[in-house]
Design a protein around this motif. Structure first.
Motif, short mmCIF file in Angstrom:
data_model
loop_
_atom_site.label_atom_id
_atom_site.label_comp_id
_atom_site.label_asym_id
_atom_site.label_seq_id
_atom_site.Cartn_x
_atom_site.Cartn_y
_atom_site.Cartn_z
N LEU A 1 -44.81 -74.10 87.59
CA LEU A 1 -46.02 -73.64 88.27
C LEU A 1 -45.69 -72.71 89.44
CD1 LEU A 1 -48.59 -76.56 88.70
CD2 LEU A 1 -48.98 -74.36 87.63
N LYS A 2 -46.37 -71.59 89.52
CA LYS A 2 -46.17 -70.68 90.64
C LYS A 2 -46.71 -71.25 91.95
CE LYS A 2 -45.89 -65.96 88.85
NZ LYS A 2 -46.56 -64.64 88.81
N SER A 3 -47.74 -72.11 91.85
CA SER A 3 -48.37 -72.66 93.06
C SER A 3 -47.45 -73.59 93.84
CB SER A 3 -49.65 -73.39 92.68
OG SER A 3 -49.38 -74.45 91.78
N LEU A 4 -46.27 -73.91 93.29
CA LEU A 4 -45.30 -74.72 94.03
C LEU A 4 -44.68 -73.94 95.18
CD1 LEU A 4 -43.32 -76.42 91.12
CD2 LEU A 4 -45.06 -77.47 92.55
N PHE A 5 -44.79 -72.62 95.14
CA PHE A 5 -44.04 -71.78 96.06
C PHE A 5 -44.98 -70.97 96.95
CE2 PHE A 5 -42.03 -72.08 91.87
CZ PHE A 5 -40.86 -72.74 92.19
N ASP B 1 -49.66 -65.01 85.63
CA ASP B 1 -50.33 -65.21 86.92
C ASP B 1 -50.16 -66.63 87.45
OD1 ASP B 1 -51.20 -62.61 86.84
OD2 ASP B 1 -53.18 -63.10 86.03
N THR B 2 -49.86 -67.58 86.56
CA THR B 2 -49.80 -68.99 86.97
C THR B 2 -48.43 -69.64 86.83
OG1 THR B 2 -50.51 -69.67 84.75
CG2 THR B 2 -52.24 -69.35 86.42
N HIS B 3 -47.52 -69.09 86.01
CA HIS B 3 -46.27 -69.77 85.72
C HIS B 3 -45.08 -68.80 85.67
CE1 HIS B 3 -49.16 -72.75 84.12
NE2 HIS B 3 -48.23 -73.64 84.40
N TYR B 4 -43.89 -69.37 85.93
CA TYR B 4 -42.61 -68.73 85.63
C TYR B 4 -42.06 -69.39 84.36
CZ TYR B 4 -42.67 -66.98 90.44
OH TYR B 4 -43.00 -66.36 91.62
N TYR B 5 -41.38 -68.59 83.51
CA TYR B 5 -40.91 -69.10 82.22
C TYR B 5 -39.41 -68.85 82.03
CZ TYR B 5 -45.82 -69.45 80.81
OH TYR B 5 -47.14 -69.78 80.73
N PHE B 6 -38.78 -69.81 81.33
CA PHE B 6 -37.41 -69.68 80.86
C PHE B 6 -37.42 -69.95 79.35
CE2 PHE B 6 -37.23 -71.10 85.21
CZ PHE B 6 -36.16 -70.42 85.78
N LEU B 7 -36.80 -69.07 78.55
CA LEU B 7 -36.65 -69.30 77.12
C LEU B 7 -35.24 -68.86 76.74
CD1 LEU B 7 -37.79 -70.18 74.42
CD2 LEU B 7 -38.70 -67.88 74.09
N TYR B 8 -34.37 -69.84 76.47
CA TYR B 8 -32.96 -69.55 76.22
C TYR B 8 -32.45 -70.43 75.07
CZ TYR B 8 -32.67 -66.81 80.53
OH TYR B 8 -32.84 -65.85 81.49
N TYR B 9 -31.36 -69.93 74.44
CA TYR B 9 -30.72 -70.73 73.40
C TYR B 9 -30.12 -71.99 74.02
CZ TYR B 9 -31.31 -67.02 69.99
OH TYR B 9 -31.84 -66.11 69.13
N LEU B 10 -30.07 -73.02 73.22
CA LEU B 10 -29.69 -74.34 73.69
C LEU B 10 -28.28 -74.40 74.26
CD1 LEU B 10 -31.02 -77.16 73.81
CD2 LEU B 10 -29.92 -77.67 71.64
N LYS C 1 -33.59 -70.91 89.01
CA LYS C 1 -32.69 -70.79 87.86
C LYS C 1 -32.63 -72.10 87.08
CE LYS C 1 -29.54 -67.17 89.49
NZ LYS C 1 -28.13 -66.80 89.70
N VAL C 2 -32.38 -71.97 85.78
CA VAL C 2 -32.01 -73.10 84.93
C VAL C 2 -30.53 -72.93 84.62
CG1 VAL C 2 -32.25 -74.18 82.67
CG2 VAL C 2 -34.29 -73.46 83.91
N GLY C 3 -29.70 -73.77 85.23
CA GLY C 3 -28.26 -73.56 85.11
C GLY C 3 -27.87 -72.23 85.72
N THR C 4 -27.35 -71.32 84.88
CA THR C 4 -26.99 -69.97 85.34
C THR C 4 -28.00 -68.93 84.89
OG1 THR C 4 -25.63 -69.72 83.35
CG2 THR C 4 -24.52 -70.51 85.35
N CYS C 5 -29.11 -69.35 84.27
CA CYS C 5 -30.08 -68.42 83.70
C CYS C 5 -31.28 -68.23 84.63
CB CYS C 5 -30.56 -68.91 82.34
SG CYS C 5 -29.27 -68.94 81.08
N ALA C 6 -31.74 -66.99 84.72
CA ALA C 6 -32.85 -66.64 85.60
C ALA C 6 -34.16 -66.64 84.83
CB ALA C 6 -32.60 -65.26 86.21
N VAL C 7 -35.25 -66.53 85.58
CA VAL C 7 -36.58 -66.41 84.98
C VAL C 7 -36.62 -65.16 84.11
CG1 VAL C 7 -39.02 -65.99 85.48
CG2 VAL C 7 -37.72 -67.61 86.88
N ASN C 8 -37.12 -65.28 82.87
CA ASN C 8 -37.19 -64.10 82.00
C ASN C 8 -38.61 -63.76 81.57
OD1 ASN C 8 -37.48 -66.27 80.30
ND2 ASN C 8 -35.72 -65.83 79.01
N GLN C 9 -39.61 -64.45 82.15
CA GLN C 9 -41.00 -64.09 81.89
C GLN C 9 -41.87 -64.74 82.95
OE1 GLN C 9 -42.33 -64.94 77.91
NE2 GLN C 9 -44.40 -64.22 78.26
#
Length: 435
Positions: free
Chosen positions: A129-133, A154-163, A143-151
């Protein structure tokens, strides 16, 4: 003899005319269908294809596509071929005809969860949720591990990465393969105070190693389950300026002026509000003496009886509580040689009902009306502030939080008396200064 053959032929002709070898008419209606079949109370609707008759089949079994099981539930010997016949064991019946599990329901709305995660067969999907910040550039520090936000939306940040990416950790036991990682928020700031606190959320994907399949050619599908974890540091207490912005580097307070604070919860449930149970000021970040109590009795700001500058201020958000305290200093600090005096405020926070109660309230003493006032609700909940207020329910968690330090200007600064309002001169008498 000839007469006997003639009689037999005549009987055969008569039977041929009485028995219809094709009981269906051209319209498909069965002759005599209004009569019941033998052994049935009501005639069943027949099915046909051309002139061939097809009986009505029973409904198919409602079996799951597959079923996750533990390693201990594997029964290879149960299905081993045997000679002769024997009754079907109850265990085999329970395997061949498993009970249908009810669909899972979620009590929380997915759009309001702070962190969502979906585990797919070969990748993970994380939404925050963006409203956390408070920081519009928060994605740079998330970040998730070493990966950054990739999408982002208006309401959310997203991460979509291979397992197997993002520095994920893999482990397994006899029942599952587990992939784990961490969602981290580590904001950078060059200012004296932090605008937001860092936090981390543990993420895990669990994949079952054993299944019972009830479909030929079945490929196990990973259930897209939502995993919700509590933020490790969800509460903050920040000294701010009169505009409710964190103090800029080099800024400080002066004795007699109000010191402003903003208590904040990064995330709060619908129907809840942030409250302070008690607060005190000290010169140390740890629980030490001396200390001066500002608020107690589950939300009663007792310091407001001594200083009109001590009170609560309205905020539009349920996760934010704003208040001010008239700046003060301990007597043993007046002789210290340090140019600036560092102070801290310590508060116990709780999330209570949106409608204030005697156990969860934000009350201060209004010197103009000579009575206690509640910030958002009925003033009657403050009636216990001069006696003893009831404690909240044991299920309400109470979290102690210490503010960032703030500084007081040196007390012997030349011309200090001239910049203070006349109505605050009584503060100087309190600490040994002359009018």
């Amino acid at each position: 003899m000839i007469n006997m053959f003639l009689k037999a032929a005549l009987i055969l002709v008569i039977l041929t005319y009485k028995v219809d070898l094709h009981p269906f008419t051209k319209t498909g209606k069965m002759l005599g269908a209004e009569k019941s079949w033998i052994g049935e109370k009501k005639a069943a609707a027949p099915m046909w294809k051309g002139s061939a008759y097809y009986p009505v089949l029973p409904p198919s079994l409602n079996l799951p596509e597959s079923q996750r099981i533990l390693a201990s539930d594997i029964n290879k010997d149960l299905f081993r071929p045997e000679r002769n016949r024997r009754p079907v064991p109850d265990l085999m019946k329970s395997i061949l005809l498993p009970p249908t599990s009810p669909p899972k329901t979620s009590s929380a709305t997915s759009a309001s969860r702070p962190v969502d995660m979906l585990c797919h067969l070969d990748r993970i999907y994380v939404r925050v949720l963006k409203s956390l910040f408070n920081n519009p550039n928060a994605w740079q520090y998330l970040k998730v591990g070493t990966c950054a936000v990739n999408q982002a939306t208006d309401t959310h940040y997203y991460f979509l990465y291979y397992l197997d990416s993002c520095n994920v950790k893999r482990q397994e036991n006899e029942n599952e393969v587990i992939y784990s990682n961490t969602l981290r928020y580590e904001p950078e700031s060059t200012e004296l105070v932090a605008r937001e606190l860092p936090f981390s959320v543990s993420l895990e994907c669990h994949y079952s190693k054993h299944h019972r399949s009830y479909q030929v050619g079945f490929m196990p599908q990973v259930a897209a389950e939502t995993i919700l974890w509590r933020l490790e540091t969800g509460l903050s207490l920040t000294p701010v300026d009169v505009s409710w912005k964190p103090l800029a580097s080099g800024r400080s307070y002066v004795i007699g002026q109000p010191v402003y604070f903003e208590a904040k919860a990064l995330w709060i449930q619908k129907g809840k509000r942030l409250y302070l149970n008690n607060c005190y000021i000290s010169s140390s970040a740890i629980d030490s003496m001396p200390k001066h109590t500002v608020l107690n009795n589950y939300g009663c700001m007792i310091e407001s009886k001594k200083s009109a500058q001590t009170k609560f201020h309205v905020s539009d958000e349920n996760n934010t509580l704003r208040f001010s305290v008239g700046a003060l200093v301990f007597k043993d600090m007046m002789s210290q040689s340090a140019a600036n005096k560092v102070m801290f405020i310590h508060c116990e926070m709780a999330l209570g009902p949106e409608k204030p109660t005697p156990s969860s309230k934000s009350c201060w003493y209004n010197v103009d009306t000579k009575r206690w006032s509640e910030l958002y609700g009925d003033d009657s909940v403050c009636a216990c502030c001069d006696t003893s207020c009831p404690a909240p329910e044991p299920s309400v968690p109470m979290t102690p939080v210490t503010s960032n330090p703030w500084e007081l200007d040196r007390l012997d600064q030349p011309g200090l008396e001239a910049i203070l309002p006349e109505e605050n001169m009584d503060m100087f008498e309190l600490y040994g200064f002359r009018k």
